[in-house]
Design an enzyme around this catalytic site. Structure first.
Site, PDB file in Angstrom:
ATOM      1  CD  GLU A   1      30.146  51.403  42.728  1.00  0.00           C
ATOM      2  OE1 GLU A   1      31.373  51.198  42.582  1.00  0.00           O
ATOM      3  OE2 GLU A   1      29.615  51.553  43.827  1.00  0.00           O
TER       4      GLU A   1
ATOM      5  CE  LYS B   1      35.666  43.530  37.360  1.00  0.00           C
ATOM      6  NZ  LYS B   1      37.078  43.796  37.196  1.00  0.00           N
TER       7      LYS B   1
ATOM      8  NE  ARG C   1      35.799  35.001  44.175  1.00  0.00           N
ATOM      9  CZ  ARG C   1      36.387  35.943  43.438  1.00  0.00           C
ATOM     10  NH1 ARG C   1      35.671  36.793  42.753  1.00  0.00           N
ATOM     11  NH2 ARG C   1      37.699  36.020  43.393  1.00  0.00           N
TER      12      ARG C   1
ATOM     13  CD  GLU D   1      40.488  48.529  39.939  1.00  0.00           C
ATOM     14  OE1 GLU D   1      40.214  48.170  41.103  1.00  0.00           O
ATOM     15  OE2 GLU D   1      40.858  47.716  39.062  1.00  0.00           O
TER      16      GLU D   1
HETATM   17  P1  ATP Z   1      39.514  40.681  37.985  1.00  0.00           P
HETATM   18  O1  ATP Z   1      40.215  39.513  37.367  1.00  0.00           O
HETATM   19  O2  ATP Z   1      38.870  41.596  36.992  1.00  0.00           O
HETATM   20  O3  ATP Z   1      40.311  41.389  39.030  1.00  0.00           O
HETATM   21  P2  ATP Z   1      38.209  39.098  39.909  1.00  0.00           P
HETATM   22  O4  ATP Z   1      37.629  37.836  39.496  1.00  0.00           O
HETATM   23  O5  ATP Z   1      39.460  39.056  40.645  1.00  0.00           O
HETATM   24  O6  ATP Z   1      38.297  40.057  38.680  1.00  0.00           O
HETATM   25  P3  ATP Z   1      36.974  40.560  42.033  1.00  0.00           P
HETATM   26  O7  ATP Z   1      38.278  40.908  42.547  1.00  0.00           O
HETATM   27  O8  ATP Z   1      36.005  39.792  42.796  1.00  0.00           O
HETATM   28  O9  ATP Z   1      37.086  39.868  40.636  1.00  0.00           O
HETATM   29  O10 ATP Z   1      36.230  41.956  41.753  1.00  0.00           O
HETATM   30  C1  ATP Z   1      36.442  42.762  40.808  1.00  0.00           C
HETATM   31  C2  ATP Z   1      37.627  43.702  40.898  1.00  0.00           C
HETATM   32  O11 ATP Z   1      37.260  44.803  40.079  1.00  0.00           O
HETATM   33  C3  ATP Z   1      37.929  44.348  42.239  1.00  0.00           C
HETATM   34  O12 ATP Z   1      38.850  43.622  42.966  1.00  0.00           O
HETATM   35  C4  ATP Z   1      38.482  45.721  41.862  1.00  0.00           C
HETATM   36  O13 ATP Z   1      39.873  45.653  41.680  1.00  0.00           O
HETATM   37  C5  ATP Z   1      37.898  46.001  40.501  1.00  0.00           C
HETATM   38  N1  ATP Z   1      36.896  47.087  40.417  1.00  0.00           N
HETATM   39  C6  ATP Z   1      36.815  47.954  39.389  1.00  0.00           C
HETATM   40  N2  ATP Z   1      35.789  48.785  39.551  1.00  0.00           N
HETATM   41  C7  ATP Z   1      35.175  48.454  40.708  1.00  0.00           C
HETATM   42  C8  ATP Z   1      34.037  48.951  41.396  1.00  0.00           C
HETATM   43  N3  ATP Z   1      33.307  49.951  40.914  1.00  0.00           N
HETATM   44  N4  ATP Z   1      33.697  48.346  42.569  1.00  0.00           N
HETATM   45  C9  ATP Z   1      34.418  47.318  43.052  1.00  0.00           C
HETATM   46  N5  ATP Z   1      35.501  46.797  42.431  1.00  0.00           N
HETATM   47  C10 ATP Z   1      35.880  47.362  41.269  1.00  0.00           C
END
Ligand code: ATP
Length: 601
Positions: A249, A251, A425, A304
Site C-alpha cells: 500500500e 505509505k 510492532r 491516514e
Molecule cells: P512514522 O515515523 O513514519 O510514523 P513509525 O516508525 O512510527 O513511522 P509505524 O507507526 O509503525 O511507523 O507505521 C507507519 C505509520 O504510517 C502508521 O502509523 C500510519 O500513520 C502511517 N501509514 C501511512 N500509510 C499507511 C498504510 N497504508 N497502512 C498503514 N499505515 C500507514
C-alpha cells in the site's frame, strides 16, 4: 477502604525501582481491594479519574493548591510559597506542612477512598466564575482529613504530577499474579490493548477471572491500541520476508486516525490519534463524511489524514496537516487546509469484531462498508494498493508511491495469521521509506528524560536534552544521546513550559541512565532526531550489552529535526530492537560499500 491505605502503597511503590518488587506490592494490594473499587484505584495510580483516552480537566494550578495548603496548615501564604520555591513540588510542601497541623488537631475523620473519588470529581466538574475557589475548597476539605502522605498524593494528583513508577506492563504483571496465572498474562494484555482501559480490565479480572477477560471485545468509543510496522532495509528483503507475495500500500505522509462511528439517536464520531487523543474537533469535515458515507450503523476504521493542494489535488507533506491541530479558527483551517482520509483498516463493523480476522478479509470488508460521496466531494477514500509477487512489481509500485508524494510503501502480509495485532510492532506490516535509500538511515523518535542548563547564549534556558529510546521487554527507557543541535530560539524558549509537568526530583524508575542531567523528566515528550550513525557507547544505556558487553548504543551527531512527535506516546518511540537493527543495517551497508570500493580499486 481508607485513602491512607492507598497512599501508603503509592509511597512503597515510589521507594523502589525494581519492577519485580513493584509487581509484588501491587499484586498484594489488589487482592485486598474490593473489586468495585479496583477500577478507580487503577486510574488514580496514574493520577486520573478515567481511562487515558477520556479528556480530564483535573489540572489545578500550583498557586491554587498552595492556597489550599496554607488554609489547612495554618501557615502564612508566604511560608508556603517559600517552601514551594525551594522544592518545586506542591506535594512535598503539603507533606511537610500538613504534618505539623496534624499534631495540633486531634479530631479529624480519616479520609475514605470513596470521599477522595467524590472530592476529585467535584474538582473536575466545578464550573462558573467561582470555580477556582470551589476547587481550592474541595481540595482543602480532603487535606483537612489527611495525614502528610495522603496530602502529598492528593496534591500530586490534582497538579498532574502523579508518578509512582509503575507502568502498564507492571500493572498487568500484578493483575496476572493476583487474579490469574503467568500463562494467562497475554489475555490480560490483549484486553488492555483493545480497550485502552486498564481499570475495566482490572475490575473484570477481579470479578470474573480470566474467562471474563477473554470475553472483552472491541467497543465503539473505546480506542484500540494501534498496530505498528517493522522496517527492512530493501524491497528484496521485504519480498523475502513475505515469502514472495504480499500486499503493498502507499505509505501516506499524514496523521493516523482511528475513527469510531456510531449512527442513531445516541450516535457520534470520534477520531483518535495514535496516542489516544481526541482529534475529532481537528477534522470535523472528515468526521461528517465518515458518518454520512458509512454503510450500516457502527464501525471502527483506521486511515491516514493527508493534506492536499486544492488546485492540483497533489498530496502535501505531514507539516501541512498539523495546521489542523489548533484550537481556534478551525472553520478557516478546514477551508485553508483541505484534508482527505485514506482508509487502510477496519477493526469492527455492526456488532462484529474483525481484529482477529486476516488482513485480506478486513480490507475487503472495509471496501464494502462506505458509499461514494453524494456531493462528489471526495473526502473519504482507500489507500492505493496492489498484490505484489516479484521484485520488479515491488520497485514499480514504490516508484509510483514516491511520484504520488507518499513517503514509501507499507507491505502487508496476506497470510491467515495476519490479524490486527493491537499495540504491537511486528513483521505482518513492514514499512519501507524513501529515506532508507539515502545515506542517512532514518530518523529516530526519542523521549526527553533529562535536560542540561545552557551556557552563554543559552543561559537561563535548557541548552541540551538527554534523549532515550524504549525497551518494551523491560519497560525501561535507555538513553541514546545528548541532543544540543537543531533547536531554534523559539523552541528553546518554549521547552521549559513544555517539559514542566514531567519534571522529577530524582531519576524516574522507568529510566536507565549513566549520564546525569541537571533536571530529570519522566518520559512524556517525544522528539524526532536525525543522526549521522549509531556507535557503541560507553555512556549510553539503550541496547546495553546487545552488541558489546558492558556498552550500549548511542546516536552520533544527533540533531533535532524540528518535529515534535506529539502523536506518539513515549512507549511508541524508537525501540531498543530498532536501534540494534539500525546499527546492524549500517554495519552491513558499510561493509557492502567498502567491498564495492575495493572492487573499484
Ligand atoms: P512514522 O515515523 O513514519 O510514523 P513509525 O516508525 O512510527 O513511522 P509505524 O507507526 O509503525 O511507523 O507505521 C507507519 C505509520 O504510517 C502508521 O502509523 C500510519 O500513520 C502511517 N501509514 C501511512 N500509510 C499507511 C498504510 N497504508 N497502512 C498503514 N499505515 C500507514
Amino acid at each position: 477502604m481508607q485513602f491512607s491505605k492507598l497512599a501508603d502503597m503509592f509511597d512503597r511503590l515510589e521507594a523502589t525501582s525494581s519492577r519485580l518488587e513493584m509487581t509484588d506490592i501491587l499484586a498484594e494490594f489488589f487482592k485486598t481491594v474490593e473489586p468495585s473499587e479496583l477500577r478507580q484505584v487503577i486510574y488514580l495510580s496514574v493520577g486520573r479519574l478515567h481511562p487515558e483516552f477520556y479528556p480530564q480537566e483535573l489540572g489545578m494550578a500550583d498557586k491554587l493548591v498552595l492556597k489550599a495548603i496554607a488554609s489547612v496548615s495554618g501557615r502564612t501564604q508566604k511560608e508556603v510559597d517559600d517552601l514551594w520555591i525551594k522544592t518545586g513540588d506542591p506535594g512535598e510542601v503539603a507533606e511537610q506542612l500538613i504534618t505539623k497541623k496534624k499534631q495540633m488537631t486531634l479530631f479529624s475523620e480519616p479520609l475514605s477512598f470513596k470521599a477522595v473519588v467524590e472530592g476529585l470529581t467535584l474538582i473536575e466538574t466545578a464550573t462558573g466564575k467561582d470555580s477556582q475557589d470551589k476547587k481550592m475548597k474541595h481540595l482543602a476539605r480532603m487535606m483537612h482529613d489527611s495525614g502528610p502522605i495522603e496530602s502529598r498524593y492528593l496534591c500530586r494528583i490534582v497538579t498532574g504530577r502523579m508518578r509512582v513508577g509503575a507502568g502498564a506492563m507492571t500493572i498487568m504483571d500484578a493483575l496476572a499474579l493476583a487474579f490469574a496465572t503467568k500463562e494467562q498474562r497475554p489475555d490480560i494484555e490483549r484486553a488492555f490493548n483493545i480497550t485502552c482501559d486498564m481499570g475495566l480490565v482490572a475490575e473484570t479480572v477481579a470479578k470474573g477471572g480470566i474467562d471474563a477477560v477473554k470475553k472483552i471485545g472491541v467497543t465503539v468509543g473505546s480506542p484500540v491500541k494501534v498496530m505498528l510496522a517493522e522496517r527492512l532495509r530493501s524491497l528484496p528483503d521485504i519480498m523475502d520476508r513475505m515469502e514472495g507475495k504480499c500486499a503493498f500500500e502507499y505509505k501516506y505522509d499524514g496523521m493516523r486516525v482511528q475513527a469510531h462511528i456510531k449512527k442513531g439517536p445516541n450516535g457520534f464520531v470520534k477520531l483518535y490519534s495514535r496516542r489516544l487523543e481526541d482529534l475529532t474537533s481537528n477534522f470535523p469535515d472528515i468526521a461528517d463524511a465518515l458518518m454520512r458515507q458509512l454503510k450500516g450503523d457502527e464501525a471502527i476504521i483506521e486511515g491516514e489524514c493527508v493534506a492536499f493542494e486544492p488546485e492540483t489535488g497533489n498530496l502535501l507533506p505531514f507539516q501541512n496537516v498539523t495546521h489542523r491541530r489548533k484550537k481556534h479558527g478551525m472553520e478557516q483551517a478546514v477551508e485553508d487546509v483541505p484534508v482527505r482520509i485514506f482508509m487502510f483498516d477496519l477493526l469492527y463493523h455492526d456488532g462484529k469484531d474483525y481484529t482477529l480476522m486476516p488482513y485480506s478479509m478486513r480490507r475487503s470488508k472495509l471496501e464494502m462498508s462506505f458509499n461514494e460521496a453524494k456531493d462528489g466531494v471526495d473526502k473519504v477514500g482507500y489507500t492505493t494498493r496492489a498484490i505484489i509477487s516479484d521484485e520488479d512489481q515491488a520497485q514499480t509500485f514504490f516508484d509510483q508511491a514516491i511520484a504520488s508524494k507518499c513517503e514509501g510503501i507499507m507491505a502487508k502480509s496476506l497470510e491467515d495469521i495476519s490479524i490486527y495485532r493491537a499495540g504491537s510492532r511486528g513483521f505482518l506490516w513492514i514499512q519501507y521509506k524513501k529515506d532508507y535509500t539515502q545515506a542517512l538511515v532514518d530518523t529516530f523518535d526519542l523521549a526527553v528524560v533529562g535536560a542540561f542548563y545552557g551556557m552563554g547564549k543559552r543561559a537561563g534556558v535548557y541548552g541540551a536534552l538527554l534523549m532515550a529510546a524504549y525497551d518494551p521487554d523491560t519497560g525501561k527507557f535507555g538513553t541514546a544521546c545528548k541532543l544540543g543541535t537543531g533547536f531554534d530560539d523559539a523552541f528553546l524558549a518554549a521547552l521549559p513550559g513544555m517539559l514542566d509537568q514531567y519534571k522529577s526530583e530524582k531519576k524516574p524508575s522507568s529510566v536507565n541512565a549513566e549520564m546525569v542531567p541537571d533536571v530529570w523528566f519522566v518520559p512524556g515528550i517525544v522528539l524526532e532526531v536525525s543522526a549521522a550513525d549509531i556507535s557503541i557507547s560507553p555512556i549510553h544505556t539503550i541496547s546495553y550489552g546487545a552488541i558489546k558487553e558492558d556498552a550500549g548504543l548511542g546516536l552520533r551527531f544527533p540533531r533535532f529535526t524540528g518535529r515534535v512527535r506529539d502523536d506518539k506516546t513515549p512507549e511508541q518511540c524508537t525501540t531498543s530492537a530498532e536501534i540494534i537493527e539500525f546499527y546492524n543495517l549500517q554495519e552491513s551497508r558499510d561493509s557492502d560499500s567498502s567491498e564495492s570500493d575495493n572492487d573499484s580499486e
